[in-house]
Motif scaffolding. Structure first.
Motif, PDB file in Angstrom:
ATOM      1  N   ALA A 267       0.843  -1.195   0.000  1.00  0.00           N
ATOM      2  CA  ALA A 267       0.000   0.000   0.000  1.00  0.00           C
ATOM      3  C   ALA A 267       0.877   1.244   0.000  1.00  0.00           C
ATOM      4  CB  ALA A 267      -0.908   0.007   1.217  1.00  0.00           C
ATOM      5  N   VAL A 268       0.561   2.179  -0.884  1.00  0.00           N
ATOM      6  CA  VAL A 268       1.234   3.475  -0.897  1.00  0.00           C
ATOM      7  C   VAL A 268       0.377   4.420  -0.070  1.00  0.00           C
ATOM      8  CG1 VAL A 268       2.111   5.364  -2.314  1.00  0.00           C
ATOM      9  CG2 VAL A 268       2.204   3.008  -3.171  1.00  0.00           C
ATOM     10  N   GLY A 269       0.694   4.502   1.209  1.00  0.00           N
ATOM     11  CA  GLY A 269      -0.012   5.409   2.100  1.00  0.00           C
ATOM     12  C   GLY A 269      -1.124   4.756   2.896  1.00  0.00           C
ATOM     13  N   THR A 270      -1.453   5.404   4.008  1.00  0.00           N
ATOM     14  CA  THR A 270      -2.492   4.890   4.901  1.00  0.00           C
ATOM     15  C   THR A 270      -3.876   4.959   4.261  1.00  0.00           C
ATOM     16  OG1 THR A 270      -2.684   7.056   5.951  1.00  0.00           O
ATOM     17  CG2 THR A 270      -1.176   5.476   6.959  1.00  0.00           C
ATOM     18  N   THR A 271      -4.094   5.899   3.334  1.00  0.00           N
ATOM     19  CA  THR A 271      -5.404   5.956   2.686  1.00  0.00           C
ATOM     20  C   THR A 271      -5.614   4.748   1.785  1.00  0.00           C
ATOM     21  OG1 THR A 271      -4.563   7.337   0.868  1.00  0.00           O
ATOM     22  CG2 THR A 271      -5.473   8.471   2.784  1.00  0.00           C
ATOM     23  N   SER A 272      -4.558   4.269   1.160  1.00  0.00           N
ATOM     24  CA  SER A 272      -4.667   3.036   0.380  1.00  0.00           C
ATOM     25  C   SER A 272      -4.920   1.846   1.288  1.00  0.00           C
ATOM     26  CB  SER A 272      -3.398   2.814  -0.448  1.00  0.00           C
ATOM     27  OG  SER A 272      -3.238   3.832  -1.411  1.00  0.00           O
ATOM     28  N   VAL A 273      -4.287   1.848   2.458  1.00  0.00           N
ATOM     29  CA  VAL A 273      -4.535   0.780   3.437  1.00  0.00           C
ATOM     30  C   VAL A 273      -6.014   0.732   3.792  1.00  0.00           C
ATOM     31  CG1 VAL A 273      -4.125  -0.013   5.790  1.00  0.00           C
ATOM     32  CG2 VAL A 273      -2.213   0.827   4.416  1.00  0.00           C
ATOM     33  N   ARG A 274      -6.581   1.891   4.128  1.00  0.00           N
ATOM     34  CA  ARG A 274      -7.987   1.919   4.541  1.00  0.00           C
ATOM     35  C   ARG A 274      -8.903   1.493   3.400  1.00  0.00           C
ATOM     36  NH1 ARG A 274     -10.230   6.855   6.577  1.00  0.00           N
ATOM     37  NH2 ARG A 274     -11.610   5.594   7.878  1.00  0.00           N
ATOM     38  N   SER A 275      -8.558   1.869   2.177  1.00  0.00           N
ATOM     39  CA  SER A 275      -9.374   1.460   1.029  1.00  0.00           C
ATOM     40  C   SER A 275      -9.335  -0.054   0.839  1.00  0.00           C
ATOM     41  CB  SER A 275      -8.879   2.156  -0.241  1.00  0.00           C
ATOM     42  OG  SER A 275      -8.995   3.553  -0.140  1.00  0.00           O
ATOM     43  N   LEU A 276      -8.134  -0.608   0.830  1.00  0.00           N
ATOM     44  CA  LEU A 276      -7.990  -2.040   0.575  1.00  0.00           C
ATOM     45  C   LEU A 276      -8.597  -2.878   1.696  1.00  0.00           C
ATOM     46  CD1 LEU A 276      -4.337  -2.004  -0.803  1.00  0.00           C
ATOM     47  CD2 LEU A 276      -6.434  -2.415  -2.114  1.00  0.00           C
ATOM     48  N   GLU A 277      -8.320  -2.502   2.924  1.00  0.00           N
ATOM     49  CA  GLU A 277      -8.866  -3.277   4.037  1.00  0.00           C
ATOM     50  C   GLU A 277     -10.383  -3.149   4.117  1.00  0.00           C
ATOM     51  OE1 GLU A 277      -7.235  -5.415   6.126  1.00  0.00           O
ATOM     52  OE2 GLU A 277      -5.458  -5.104   4.860  1.00  0.00           O
ATOM     53  N   SER A 278     -10.921  -1.985   3.733  1.00  0.00           N
ATOM     54  CA  SER A 278     -12.374  -1.801   3.742  1.00  0.00           C
ATOM     55  C   SER A 278     -13.048  -2.643   2.662  1.00  0.00           C
ATOM     56  CB  SER A 278     -12.721  -0.325   3.539  1.00  0.00           C
ATOM     57  OG  SER A 278     -12.259   0.469   4.620  1.00  0.00           O
ATOM     58  N   ALA A 279     -12.338  -2.889   1.564  1.00  0.00           N
ATOM     59  CA  ALA A 279     -12.912  -3.647   0.448  1.00  0.00           C
ATOM     60  C   ALA A 279     -12.687  -5.153   0.593  1.00  0.00           C
ATOM     61  CB  ALA A 279     -12.317  -3.155  -0.872  1.00  0.00           C
ATOM     62  N   TRP A 280     -12.052  -5.572   1.677  1.00  0.00           N
ATOM     63  CA  TRP A 280     -11.788  -7.001   1.869  1.00  0.00           C
ATOM     64  C   TRP A 280     -13.077  -7.712   2.265  1.00  0.00           C
ATOM     65  CZ3 TRP A 280      -8.026 -10.234   0.694  1.00  0.00           C
ATOM     66  CH2 TRP A 280      -8.011 -11.506   1.287  1.00  0.00           C
ATOM     67  N   ASP A 281     -13.364  -8.822   1.616  1.00  0.00           N
ATOM     68  CA  ASP A 281     -14.541  -9.635   1.924  1.00  0.00           C
ATOM     69  C   ASP A 281     -14.106 -10.864   2.713  1.00  0.00           C
ATOM     70  OD1 ASP A 281     -17.519 -10.210   1.311  1.00  0.00           O
ATOM     71  OD2 ASP A 281     -16.492 -12.086   0.772  1.00  0.00           O
ATOM     72  N   ALA A 282     -14.492 -10.917   3.982  1.00  0.00           N
ATOM     73  CA  ALA A 282     -14.028 -11.988   4.861  1.00  0.00           C
ATOM     74  C   ALA A 282     -14.580 -13.352   4.449  1.00  0.00           C
ATOM     75  CB  ALA A 282     -14.432 -11.680   6.303  1.00  0.00           C
ATOM     76  N   GLU A 283     -15.780 -13.376   3.880  1.00  0.00           N
ATOM     77  CA  GLU A 283     -16.391 -14.656   3.514  1.00  0.00           C
ATOM     78  C   GLU A 283     -15.649 -15.334   2.377  1.00  0.00           C
ATOM     79  OE1 GLU A 283     -20.552 -14.442   2.812  1.00  0.00           O
ATOM     80  OE2 GLU A 283     -21.004 -13.561   4.772  1.00  0.00           O
TER      81      GLU A 283
END
Length: 359
Positions: A267-283
């Protein structure tokens, strides 16, 4: 866990007041995520720490000309309106509702009929802002203002009168405002820059691609609360700000494919982290596309990362949610030791400052 656990002594003279002469020539502190081991390098050396099959994911948002300085209608008194986010779907119309901050707040209250006019370089009033309501869940006196223009679109008017905002700790910068934009930025939707990406140049991105490192982008609309210090003693009582993010199908596919073949997602930056982790589907255990979804993801130590394996980031404000995020990505002790090293070695700090690679 206390908020004071994420505090550190930041000498004011280390807060960078202008960017490095060369974007990729700033310093880079490399930290081993597991052990905390440190190396002092130059940012363009990031190529040495990335491998074929890795994929970088950067936030491509562009900073809006969000700072509007004008005069209150009727009195001529100086007033400032700072754009935070547009209500509803962004449009190119001549009128729209925006969530804003205003100064002076006491004279620009909803229901008072307060209107601020903004003039272009020729002295013509081309944009007006009428304060019509309080923002929902306002924490710092945010208002809702109706912006209207005599020009063909609000976008044209904002570019005629608006200024690119800089963080409050950068004083009197008179250089090229384009240096507060990443070279790959696209749609204007943020009140602040995703600053970890400021260090990349087109040539550096090309070198990474030639090495077999993927380059993808997402979008998170960065708000001013990214600079906010946590006031509560218990960080878990802090209410994180909400931001809108987009992860396209191409980026989601690239991340999923990289993970399947054993590559790292950087991830380039914390905003990318929040985007990617928010879009993660646990199922499904996969990244899924999102189109301007809201996220209030608050990452504290103890959080389990799903989509991100390594992180490029700048040095952050003490006691901020970003200090907590990077501490969660490694450990609090490793991060505090790294920051102590950076201060001792006179790294340049915060938005215009140097960078870290945590991998």
């Amino acid at each position: 866990m206390l908020t004071s656990d994420f505090d550190y002594d930041l000498p004011p003279e280390l807060i960078a007041q202008e960017p490095a002469p060369d974007r990729d020539g700033c310093r880079l502190l490399v930290m081993d995520r597991a052990t905390g081991a440190l190396e002092d390098r130059v940012f363009r050396d990031i190529v040495d720490y990335l491998h074929p099959g890795d994929v970088l994911v950067a936030n491509e948002t562009r900073v809006m000309p969000a700072r509007l300085i004008g005069k209150k209608r009727g009195t001529g008194g100086a007033a400032e309106v700072f754009l935070l986010r547009q209500h509803g779907t962004p449009t190119q119309n001549r009128s729209a509702l925006w969530e804003v901050l205003v100064r002076p707040g006491k004279r620009l209250k909803p229901g008072s009929g307060a209107v601020v006019d903004f003039a272009d370089a020729a002295g013509n009033t081309v944009l007006s802002a009428e304060v019509v309501d309080w923002a929902r869940n306002a924490q710092k006196g945010e208002r809702v203002a109706r912006l209207s223009t005599t020009l063909p679109s609000l976008d044209e008017a904002l570019h005629a009168v608006g200024r690119t905002p800089l963080p409050p700790y950068i004083k009197d910068y008179a250089g090229d405002e384009e240096l507060y934009q990443t070279v790959y930025s696209r749609r204007e939707s943020s009140a602040a820059a995703p600053t970890a990406g400021l260090h990349f140049t087109p040539a550096l991105i090309d070198r990474l691609r030639e090495k077999g490192v993927g380059w993808e982008t997402v979008e998170l609309e960065v708000g001013l609360d990214t600079f906010r210090i946590v006031d509560e003693d218990d960080p878990e009582r802090h209410v994180i700000h909400t931001e809108f993010y987009t992860v396209g199908q191409r980026a989601a596919d690239a991340v999923n494919e990289a993970r399947e073949r054993g590559g790292r997602v950087v991830a380039v930056g914390t905003t990318s982290v929040r985007s990617l982790e928010s879009a993660w589907d646990a199922e499904t255990g996969r990244l899924v596309p999102k189109d301007r979804e809201a996220t209030s993801l608050y990452i504290l130590p103890g959080y389990e990362f799903h989509a991100v394996d390594a992180l490029i980031t700048n040095f952050h404000v003490p006691r901020s949610t970003l200090m907590m995020l990077v501490s969660a990505f490694s450990t609090r002790d490793n991060i505090m030791a790294a920051y102590a090293h950076a201060v001792a070695e006179r790294y340049r700090m915060l938005s215009f400052g140097d960078a870290m690679f945590i991998g």
